[in-house]
Design an enzyme around this catalytic site. Structure first.
Site, PDB file in Angstrom:
ATOM      1  N   CYS A 114       0.814  -1.234   0.000  1.00 11.77           N
ATOM      2  CA  CYS A 114       0.000   0.000   0.000  1.00 11.77           C
ATOM      3  C   CYS A 114       0.840   1.273   0.000  1.00 11.77           C
ATOM      4  CB  CYS A 114      -0.944   0.014   1.195  1.00 11.77           C
ATOM      5  SG  CYS A 114      -2.113  -1.342   1.167  1.00 11.77           S
ATOM      6  N   HIS A 239      -3.229   7.455   2.835  1.00 16.16           N
ATOM      7  CA  HIS A 239      -3.623   6.149   2.304  1.00 16.16           C
ATOM      8  C   HIS A 239      -5.034   5.837   2.811  1.00 16.16           C
ATOM      9  CE1 HIS A 239      -3.831   2.069   1.172  1.00 16.16           C
ATOM     10  NE2 HIS A 239      -3.633   1.567   2.375  1.00 16.16           N
ATOM     11  N   ASN A 269     -10.017   0.171   0.032  1.00 20.66           N
ATOM     12  CA  ASN A 269      -8.558   0.228   0.058  1.00 20.66           C
ATOM     13  C   ASN A 269      -8.030  -0.271  -1.292  1.00 20.66           C
ATOM     14  OD1 ASN A 269      -5.839  -0.152   0.444  1.00 20.66           O
ATOM     15  ND2 ASN A 269      -6.030  -1.176   2.420  1.00 20.66           N
TER      16      ASN A 269
HETATM   17  O1  UT7 Z   1      -3.652  -0.964   3.638  1.00 23.17           O
HETATM   18  C1  UT7 Z   1      -2.741  -1.590   4.492  1.00 23.17           C
HETATM   19  C2  UT7 Z   1      -3.120  -1.413   5.849  1.00 23.17           C
HETATM   20  N1  UT7 Z   1      -4.358  -2.073   6.192  1.00 23.17           N
HETATM   21  C3  UT7 Z   1      -5.070  -1.554   7.139  1.00 23.17           C
HETATM   22  O2  UT7 Z   1      -4.709  -0.498   7.587  1.00 23.17           O
HETATM   23  C4  UT7 Z   1      -6.243  -2.307   7.730  1.00 23.17           C
HETATM   24  C5  UT7 Z   1      -6.148  -2.196   9.217  1.00 23.17           C
HETATM   25  N2  UT7 Z   1      -7.191  -2.834   9.964  1.00 23.17           N
HETATM   26  C6  UT7 Z   1      -8.484  -2.411   9.989  1.00 23.17           C
HETATM   27  O3  UT7 Z   1      -8.852  -1.530   9.257  1.00 23.17           O
HETATM   28  C7  UT7 Z   1      -9.409  -3.016  11.007  1.00 23.17           C
HETATM   29  O4  UT7 Z   1      -8.659  -3.761  11.934  1.00 23.17           O
HETATM   30  C8  UT7 Z   1     -10.517  -3.917  10.398  1.00 23.17           C
HETATM   31  C9  UT7 Z   1     -11.524  -3.061   9.664  1.00 23.17           C
HETATM   32  C10 UT7 Z   1      -9.898  -4.928   9.454  1.00 23.17           C
HETATM   33  C11 UT7 Z   1     -11.257  -4.666  11.504  1.00 23.17           C
HETATM   34  O5  UT7 Z   1     -11.772  -3.751  12.450  1.00 23.17           O
HETATM   35  P1  UT7 Z   1     -11.529  -4.006  14.005  1.00 23.17           P
HETATM   36  O6  UT7 Z   1     -12.280  -2.960  14.705  1.00 23.17           O
HETATM   37  O7  UT7 Z   1     -10.036  -4.044  14.216  1.00 23.17           O
HETATM   38  O8  UT7 Z   1     -12.203  -5.406  14.243  1.00 23.17           O
HETATM   39  P2  UT7 Z   1     -11.545  -6.786  14.750  1.00 23.17           P
HETATM   40  O9  UT7 Z   1     -10.582  -7.316  13.730  1.00 23.17           O
HETATM   41  O10 UT7 Z   1     -11.052  -6.582  16.138  1.00 23.17           O
HETATM   42  O11 UT7 Z   1     -12.821  -7.710  14.768  1.00 23.17           O
HETATM   43  C12 UT7 Z   1     -13.944  -7.427  15.566  1.00 23.17           C
HETATM   44  C13 UT7 Z   1     -15.025  -8.447  15.250  1.00 23.17           C
HETATM   45  C14 UT7 Z   1     -14.525  -9.885  15.173  1.00 23.17           C
HETATM   46  O12 UT7 Z   1     -15.499 -10.707  15.787  1.00 23.17           O
HETATM   47  P3  UT7 Z   1     -15.279 -11.305  17.258  1.00 23.17           P
HETATM   48  O13 UT7 Z   1     -14.038 -12.125  17.156  1.00 23.17           O
HETATM   49  O14 UT7 Z   1     -15.117 -10.088  18.140  1.00 23.17           O
HETATM   50  O15 UT7 Z   1     -16.522 -12.061  17.496  1.00 23.17           O
HETATM   51  C15 UT7 Z   1     -14.504 -10.179  13.706  1.00 23.17           C
HETATM   52  O16 UT7 Z   1     -14.705 -11.536  13.414  1.00 23.17           O
HETATM   53  O17 UT7 Z   1     -15.615  -8.163  13.969  1.00 23.17           O
HETATM   54  C16 UT7 Z   1     -15.671  -9.371  13.208  1.00 23.17           C
HETATM   55  N3  UT7 Z   1     -15.593  -9.049  11.791  1.00 23.17           N
HETATM   56  C17 UT7 Z   1     -16.666  -8.763  11.039  1.00 23.17           C
HETATM   57  N4  UT7 Z   1     -17.988  -8.680  11.337  1.00 23.17           N
HETATM   58  C18 UT7 Z   1     -18.828  -8.364  10.341  1.00 23.17           C
HETATM   59  C19 UT7 Z   1     -14.480  -8.979  11.019  1.00 23.17           C
HETATM   60  N5  UT7 Z   1     -14.835  -8.640   9.757  1.00 23.17           N
HETATM   61  C20 UT7 Z   1     -16.176  -8.513   9.758  1.00 23.17           C
HETATM   62  C21 UT7 Z   1     -17.120  -8.180   8.765  1.00 23.17           C
HETATM   63  N6  UT7 Z   1     -18.423  -8.103   9.090  1.00 23.17           N
HETATM   64  N7  UT7 Z   1     -16.750  -7.912   7.498  1.00 23.17           N
END
Ligand code: UT7
Length: 312
Positions: A114, A239, A269
């Site tokens: 990225c 980004h 993204n």
């Molecule tokens: O471009 C390169 C850099 N990339 C990035 O910068 C991405 C960085 N990361 C993020 O943007 C975020 O971490 C995410 C958007 C990917 C995830 O958000 P989060 O607030 O960090 O959520 P999490 O990974 O802590 O997950 C929270 C919950 C999980 O469920 P449990 O384990 O708490 O029951 C996930 O399974 O959300 C769940 N989850 C979803 N739920 C509904 C993960 N993806 C989804 C989804 N829909 N698409």
């Protein structure tokens, strides 16, 4: 030696197919509400099966060249950032050069995930400063949806395809004031496409925390080393991975939301394409005025990171 390097035009291209959050609800266990709240993304573009990252780059480059009013054969080099090349080799930069029918240039790809576009801009700036060429074409392009596991809700909702390009030139006035790039390979497994699997795997919350931390520090550092006060920054073009990451960084440098270019809601993204796409989206609306202080900032797999500070 050339004193300054300036962006003289930008261009972009988005594939026609729009994939909304609502449509993703029928593919994986997710909701428009979750995606919007956690990322700010509402929709993203998906390239056709037979459309490659070079095809996207070609259209964005034609746009940038047309707006620059230069002759394409004055371009001395093409620096193309992608992690979704059309072929393993030759490079996508060479394929683009051929499509554009540019004869007197050299071309190569840069892969910093990225952060690729910021890396490419850094390299291009240094070539122009050396006096080796007057004009360079810098491109970020991705068909990143080709690397998605459409059954993995952790990743498939986040990404989109697109391309952005800039023509940069030797100039008597600034210009790009500074560019900084960095990397740390010890994070290699947090965001990766393993060659066996060929799908994006990501430990989202670890990437999130490191991105906010690294980019917050980098934004402050970039202003400090150039003796720019926080209030002097007119625009941040970050980004576009997650609106929450963008706003967290802005908070660290006391920048209000109206000074940030945010396109993640419409693009998702787009990896190396995200900054030039966001830049051109704003530039096409004449958002940037001559003399505006603009910071570009990116973070990606590796990890890699980088910033560019410029006077428009
Ligand atoms: O471009 C390169 C850099 N990339 C990035 O910068 C991405 C960085 N990361 C993020 O943007 C975020 O971490 C995410 C958007 C990917 C995830 O958000 P989060 O607030 O960090 O959520 P999490 O990974 O802590 O997950 C929270 C919950 C999980 O469920 P449990 O384990 O708490 O029951 C996930 O399974 O959300 C769940 N989850 C979803 N739920 C509904 C993960 N993806 C989804 C989804 N829909 N698409």
């Amino acid at each position: 030696m050339t004193k300054y390097v300036k962006i003289i035009s930008s261009g972009s291209y988005l594939p026609k197919n729009i994939l909304t959050n609502k449509e993703l609800e029928s593919r994986v266990d997710t909701s428009d509400e979750w995606i919007t709240e956690r990322t700010g993304i509402k929709e993203r573009r998906v390239a056709d099966e037979n459309e490659t990252s070079v095809d996207l780059a070609y259209k964005a480059s034609l746009d940038a060249i047309a707006k620059s009013n230069i002759n394409k054969n004055d371009i001395g080099a093409i620096f193309l950032a992608t992690c979704t090349p059309e072929r393993k080799f030759p490079s996508s930069a060479v394929l683009l050069q051929n499509k554009l029918n540019i004869k007197n240039a050299f071309s190569f790809d840069i892969n910093a995930a990225c952060t690729g576009f910021v890396y490419a801009l850094d390299v291009a700036k240094k070539y122009i400063e050396s006096g080796q060429m007057k004009y360079a074409l810098v491109v970020g392009t991705e068909k990143i949806t080709s690397l998605l596991d459409w059954t993995d809700r952790n990743t498939c909702v986040l990404f989109g395809d697109g391309a952005g390009a800039m023509i940069i030139a030797a100039s008597d006035e600034p210009g790009i004031i500074s560019s900084t790039i960095g990397s740390d390979g010890s994070y290699k497994d947090l965001l990766t496409v393993n060659t066996d699997l060929e799908y994006i795997e990501m430990k989202g919350s670890d990437v999130f925390k490191t991105a906010v931390n690294t980019l917050g520090k980098l934004a402050k550092h970039t202003l400090e080393i150039n003796s720019i006060e926080q209030g002097e920054l007119d625009w941040l073009v970050p980004h576009q991975a997650n609106e929450r990451i963008i706003l967290a960084i802005a908070k660290k440098i006391n920048l209000s939301k109206d000074k940030i270019i945010i396109t993640v809601s419409k693009h998702g993204n787009t990896s190396a394409a995200s900054i030039p796409l966001a830049f051109d989206t704003a530039n096409s609306k004449n958002t940037f005025k001559s003399g505006d202080m603009i910071m570009l900032e990116a973070f990606g797999a590796g990890f890699t990171w980088g910033s560019v500070l410029m006077k428009y």
